[in-house]
Design a protein around this motif. Structure first.
Motif, short mmCIF file in Angstrom:
data_model
loop_
_atom_site.label_atom_id
_atom_site.label_comp_id
_atom_site.label_asym_id
_atom_site.label_seq_id
_atom_site.Cartn_x
_atom_site.Cartn_y
_atom_site.Cartn_z
N GLN A 1 0.82 -1.21 0.00
CA GLN A 1 0.00 0.00 0.00
C GLN A 1 0.86 1.28 0.00
OE1 GLN A 1 -3.32 0.03 -0.37
NE2 GLN A 1 -3.30 -2.22 -0.45
N ILE A 2 1.88 1.31 0.86
CA ILE A 2 2.71 2.52 1.00
C ILE A 2 4.19 2.17 0.79
CG2 ILE A 2 3.39 4.41 2.52
CD1 ILE A 2 0.49 4.56 1.68
N MET A 3 4.89 3.05 0.06
CA MET A 3 6.35 2.89 -0.19
C MET A 3 7.04 4.22 0.13
SD MET A 3 8.36 2.02 -3.76
CE MET A 3 7.69 0.37 -3.92
N THR A 4 8.21 4.12 0.75
CA THR A 4 9.00 5.33 1.06
C THR A 4 10.44 5.17 0.55
OG1 THR A 4 9.65 4.47 3.24
CG2 THR A 4 7.65 5.82 3.14
N GLN B 1 20.51 8.75 2.38
CA GLN B 1 21.34 8.98 3.57
C GLN B 1 20.43 9.17 4.82
OE1 GLN B 1 24.17 12.17 2.98
NE2 GLN B 1 25.62 10.82 1.92
N GLU B 2 19.50 8.29 4.93
CA GLU B 2 18.59 8.23 6.08
C GLU B 2 17.64 9.43 6.18
OE1 GLU B 2 20.93 7.67 9.54
OE2 GLU B 2 21.70 5.70 8.94
N PHE B 3 17.57 10.25 5.12
CA PHE B 3 16.61 11.34 5.08
C PHE B 3 15.45 10.94 4.18
CE2 PHE B 3 20.61 13.51 6.07
CZ PHE B 3 20.23 14.26 7.18
N LEU B 4 14.21 11.01 4.71
CA LEU B 4 13.02 10.68 3.93
C LEU B 4 12.82 11.75 2.86
CD1 LEU B 4 10.54 8.84 3.50
CD2 LEU B 4 9.31 10.32 5.13
N VAL B 5 12.84 11.31 1.59
CA VAL B 5 12.74 12.28 0.49
C VAL B 5 11.49 12.09 -0.36
CG1 VAL B 5 15.24 12.62 0.37
CG2 VAL B 5 14.19 10.81 -1.00
N LEU B 6 10.82 10.89 -0.25
CA LEU B 6 9.64 10.68 -1.10
C LEU B 6 8.76 9.60 -0.49
CD1 LEU B 6 9.39 10.76 -4.90
CD2 LEU B 6 8.54 8.70 -3.76
N THR B 7 7.42 9.79 -0.61
CA THR B 7 6.42 8.81 -0.17
C THR B 7 5.38 8.66 -1.27
OG1 THR B 7 6.72 9.46 2.15
CG2 THR B 7 4.72 8.24 1.59
N GLY C 1 -1.27 5.78 -6.42
CA GLY C 1 -0.68 6.81 -7.27
C GLY C 1 -0.41 8.13 -6.62
N ASP C 2 -0.63 8.25 -5.34
CA ASP C 2 -0.32 9.49 -4.62
C ASP C 2 1.19 9.56 -4.35
OD1 ASP C 2 -2.98 10.21 -4.59
OD2 ASP C 2 -3.35 9.16 -2.68
N ILE C 3 1.86 10.63 -4.82
CA ILE C 3 3.33 10.80 -4.68
C ILE C 3 3.58 12.11 -3.94
CG2 ILE C 3 5.54 11.05 -5.88
CD1 ILE C 3 4.29 9.50 -8.23
N THR C 4 4.38 12.00 -2.89
CA THR C 4 4.70 13.19 -2.08
C THR C 4 6.22 13.29 -1.94
OG1 THR C 4 2.64 12.86 -0.85
CG2 THR C 4 4.25 14.37 0.08
N PRO C 5 6.89 14.12 -2.77
CA PRO C 5 8.35 14.30 -2.62
C PRO C 5 8.66 15.42 -1.63
CG PRO C 5 7.61 15.39 -4.61
CD PRO C 5 6.37 14.76 -3.99
N SER C 6 9.86 15.38 -1.10
CA SER C 6 10.30 16.45 -0.19
C SER C 6 10.75 17.69 -0.94
CB SER C 6 11.41 15.94 0.71
OG SER C 6 12.55 15.59 -0.08
N SER C 7 11.15 17.52 -2.21
CA SER C 7 11.56 18.64 -3.05
C SER C 7 11.45 18.22 -4.51
CB SER C 7 12.99 19.09 -2.74
OG SER C 7 13.92 18.10 -3.14
N GLU C 8 11.60 19.19 -5.38
CA GLU C 8 11.50 18.89 -6.81
C GLU C 8 12.68 18.06 -7.31
OE1 GLU C 8 11.16 22.58 -8.81
OE2 GLU C 8 9.11 22.99 -8.12
N GLN C 9 13.68 17.93 -6.49
CA GLN C 9 14.85 17.14 -6.91
C GLN C 9 14.53 15.65 -6.97
OE1 GLN C 9 18.22 17.50 -4.27
NE2 GLN C 9 19.69 16.74 -5.80
N PHE C 10 13.43 15.22 -6.32
CA PHE C 10 13.09 13.79 -6.25
C PHE C 10 11.74 13.58 -6.92
CE2 PHE C 10 15.44 15.11 -2.48
CZ PHE C 10 16.58 14.33 -2.60
N SER C 11 11.64 12.43 -7.62
CA SER C 11 10.38 12.09 -8.29
C SER C 11 10.25 10.58 -8.38
CB SER C 11 10.30 12.72 -9.69
OG SER C 11 11.30 12.16 -10.54
N ALA C 12 9.02 10.11 -8.70
CA ALA C 12 8.78 8.67 -8.83
C ALA C 12 7.63 8.45 -9.81
CB ALA C 12 8.46 8.04 -7.49
N ARG C 13 7.62 7.25 -10.43
CA ARG C 13 6.54 6.87 -11.33
C ARG C 13 6.43 5.36 -11.35
NH1 ARG C 13 7.77 5.02 -16.43
NH2 ARG C 13 10.00 4.96 -16.96
#
Length: 352
Positions: A54-57, A61-67, A72-84
């Protein structure tokens, strides 16, 4: 239709076999496990989930950058990270880091909620710095030894430095490269030496494995024909001149020796000269013995002389005196004797 207990037993047996083989087990497959990229580029990791999730993170370097969720809900910490999603059943997720930096080198972890457990990959980021040839273009004389110095700064890891001349690679034995650490990067210095023959474009190249094309710096070497060397010609002229002078000197010495030898009297010449001198002496002695006529002589028996004879013969009257003079070891006397006629006879006697 009722199911017999034998059918249930068979279904249970099949389920156990599937669990034993891992077909229905829950796990996460992460690729690649190691990735090396150039700073400023993009890096991608693919996570494939086997089982229901259901959920992937994602952490760097131990910093959460994307959930993200399976819906299909994607929540990045900044525009530097993305997923598909990279599969139609949403079991595959592609995670991307844009414009990666050196500070993000290290672990990249994918975690799926449930009994899947985390999966970790390693990220290595390389950095390309600057490269330049010190001094710029050069103009030298032909056959002159030239030296070029190439400096690279802010590279990670240590760059590979190479040289080309007119596009052709230079043998590594002709240059020497040293590197030193400068903080978290490296600086390098490479020195190339060769003999200038003709105009050449000299290029210094630096690269790291992830750099598509090497960084380079080029300068132009202009070669001027060297002025004529008169040393050899002067040496040849001096050599021939010295040899000629020595030859003339030897010839002069030989000629002088021959001339002196010809002029030196030998025994026969001496005898001939003595004989000639003896003959000449004999002739002179005879002449001296014969003497000369004395025009003033008057015989003793002659008592008178004509005046013309006195004048012609040189007679003169002398006083009636006799003078005798002695000088040195010899003596000289003068006798004047008179006779009846009044004339005097004059005689000179020299005694030695």
């Amino acid at each position: 239709m009722p199911v017999s207990w034998k059918s249930w037993a068979s279904l249970l047996h099949i389920s156990l076999l599937l669990c034993a083989t891992g077909v229905v087990s829950e796990e996460v497959q992460l690729e690649p496990l190691n990735s090396t990229v150039l700073e400023g580029s993009e890096v991608r990791f693919n996570a494939t989930v086997v089982g229901t999730w259901q959920i992937m993170t994602w952490t760097v370097q131990e910093f959460l950058v994307l959930t993200l969720s399976k819906t299909g809900d994607i929540t990045p910490s900044s525009e530097q990270f993305s997923a598909r999603f990279c599969s139609s059943d949403n079991s595959c997720v592609e995670f991307t880091i844009h414009n990666v930096t050196r500070s993000q080198s290290g672990s990249v972890t994918c975690t799926v909620q449930g009994n899947f457990g985390p999966k970790t990959a390693q990220l290595y980021v390389q950095e390309s710095g600057a490269v330049s040839i010190v001094g710029g273009n050069m103009t030298v004389n032909q056959d002159q030894q030239v030296e070029f110095q190439c400096v690279t700064t802010a590279w990670f890891p240590v760059p590979t430095v190479s040289w080309t001349r007119n596009g052709a690679a230079v043998n590594s034995s002709l240059y020497n490269t040293t590197s030193v650490a400068d903080g978290d990067s490296f600086n390098s210095t490479s020195i190339l030496q060769f003999q200038a023959v003709s105009d050449t474009t000299v290029t210094c190249l630096a690269t790291v494995p992830t750099l598509p094309n090497p960084q380079s710096s080029s300068v132009f070497l202009q070669v001027v024909p060297k002025p004529p060397d008169w040393t050899v010609l002067i040496a040849v002229v001096v050599s021939f001149g010295s040899a000629g002078l020595l030859a003339f000197l030897i010839i002069g010495i030989i000629l002088c020796y021959k001339r002196r030898k010809e002029q030196k009297p030998n025994y026969q010449d001496d005898m001939r000269r003595v004989r000639s001198q003896s003959q000449l002496s004999g002739v002179n002695a005879a002449s001296r013995k014969r003497g000369e006529d004395n025009t003033a002589y008057v015989p003793e028996d002659q008592t008178s002389v004509a005046p013309s004879d006195v004048i012609d013969r040189g007679f003169f009257q002398m006083p009636d005196i006799v003078n005798i003079t002695h000088t040195g070891t010899g003596s000289s006397s003068t006798d004047n004797i008179g006779d009846e006629s009044g004339f005097k006879k004059h005689r000179h006697v020299t005694i030695v």
